[in-house]
Design a protein around this motif. Sequence first.
Motif, mmCIF file in Angstrom:
data_model
loop_
_atom_site.group_PDB
_atom_site.id
_atom_site.type_symbol
_atom_site.label_atom_id
_atom_site.label_comp_id
_atom_site.label_asym_id
_atom_site.label_seq_id
_atom_site.Cartn_x
_atom_site.Cartn_y
_atom_site.Cartn_z
ATOM 1 N N ALA A 29 -1.283 0.868 5.089
ATOM 2 C CA ALA A 29 -0.612 -0.441 4.459
ATOM 3 C C ALA A 29 -0.940 -1.689 4.081
ATOM 4 O O ALA A 29 -1.574 -2.734 3.840
ATOM 5 C CB ALA A 29 0.524 0.076 3.800
ATOM 6 N N GLN A 32 -4.350 -4.112 4.153
ATOM 7 C CA GLN A 32 -4.564 -3.808 3.106
ATOM 8 C C GLN A 32 -4.023 -4.506 1.728
ATOM 9 O O GLN A 32 -4.829 -5.050 1.000
ATOM 10 C CB GLN A 32 -4.847 -2.474 2.722
ATOM 11 N N CYS A 34 -0.819 -4.435 1.566
ATOM 12 C CA CYS A 34 -0.225 -3.514 0.168
ATOM 13 C C CYS A 34 1.219 -3.240 0.430
ATOM 14 O O CYS A 34 1.985 -2.225 0.593
ATOM 15 C CB CYS A 34 -1.127 -2.206 0.251
ATOM 16 N N SER A 45 8.281 -8.158 -6.748
ATOM 17 C CA SER A 45 7.131 -7.470 -6.733
ATOM 18 C C SER A 45 7.463 -6.616 -8.200
ATOM 19 O O SER A 45 6.721 -6.368 -9.072
ATOM 20 C CB SER A 45 6.541 -7.223 -5.762
ATOM 21 N N ASN A 52 2.806 0.549 -9.366
ATOM 22 C CA ASN A 52 2.292 -0.391 -8.190
ATOM 23 C C ASN A 52 2.661 0.354 -7.213
ATOM 24 O O ASN A 52 2.508 0.885 -5.761
ATOM 25 C CB ASN A 52 0.778 -1.696 -8.818
ATOM 26 N N VAL A 118 5.857 -0.456 -0.266
ATOM 27 C CA VAL A 118 3.731 -0.114 0.233
ATOM 28 C C VAL A 118 3.212 0.069 -1.750
ATOM 29 O O VAL A 118 3.978 0.838 -2.894
ATOM 30 C CB VAL A 118 3.793 1.135 0.773
ATOM 31 N N THR A 119 2.159 -0.443 -1.282
ATOM 32 C CA THR A 119 1.664 -0.926 -3.258
ATOM 33 C C THR A 119 0.439 -0.411 -2.896
ATOM 34 O O THR A 119 -0.525 0.221 -1.901
ATOM 35 C CB THR A 119 1.982 -1.978 -3.639
ATOM 36 N N ASN A 120 -0.390 0.262 -3.618
ATOM 37 C CA ASN A 120 -1.340 0.603 -4.392
ATOM 38 C C ASN A 120 -2.516 -0.353 -4.290
ATOM 39 O O ASN A 120 -2.090 -1.390 -4.790
ATOM 40 C CB ASN A 120 -2.035 1.599 -5.090
ATOM 41 N N PRO A 121 -3.983 -0.573 -3.763
ATOM 42 C CA PRO A 121 -4.406 -1.836 -3.224
ATOM 43 C C PRO A 121 -5.235 -1.745 -4.532
ATOM 44 O O PRO A 121 -4.902 -0.367 -5.171
ATOM 45 C CB PRO A 121 -5.141 -1.528 -2.493
ATOM 46 N N GLN A 122 -5.869 -2.772 -5.272
ATOM 47 C CA GLN A 122 -5.946 -2.899 -6.598
ATOM 48 C C GLN A 122 -7.886 -2.613 -7.315
ATOM 49 O O GLN A 122 -8.157 -1.899 -7.905
ATOM 50 C CB GLN A 122 -5.865 -4.520 -6.902
ATOM 51 N N TRP A 126 -6.348 4.366 -3.256
ATOM 52 C CA TRP A 126 -5.435 4.599 -1.913
ATOM 53 C C TRP A 126 -4.245 6.104 -1.903
ATOM 54 O O TRP A 126 -3.739 6.235 -2.071
ATOM 55 C CB TRP A 126 -4.643 3.852 -1.174
#
Length: 156
Positions: A29, A32, A34, A45, A52, A118-122, A126
């Motif tokens: 992550a 990326q 994330c 956030s 996300n 930890v987030t998902n990429p736009q 992922w």
Amino acid sequence: MTLEENSGENTSERMESVAQALEEVLSAALPQGCITVGVYEAAKSLNADSDNVVLCVLASDDSDKHDVALQIHFTLIRAFCCDNHIDIVHVANMRRLAELVGGAKAGGEPLDLHCVLVTNPQMSSWKSSALGMLQRFCRDSRRWDQWVPLVHLPER
């Protein structure tokens, strides 16, 4: 009966694989973009786009047990994550966490590693087997009333 006894796996093997999965997720992550690091940054956030967020890592050392303000922040973050179905783990080895996510800002000031999201990429969806393993571990832990399971990151 504990989670480890019920799962049929050796406890130390299971915890090693979970720790490796967490390291994999954080390592994948980070490049990326994330990863959100810091209690206040994480709160912002979570408020802006909680859908996300796929994982919340809370981290503390023994010295943090007496930090009342930090414990209040942890309580609020845990409550928010539970209400929004975000998986949470607790890490007790902040030095290893710093190695994984980078321990300092550009000016050399240390990062607040007490909360890492930890987030998902736009751009793409992922998914990783390591993230799936962490999600199963969190789900199994909740089933046994361990809402914030402890993950020991080994020294390298």
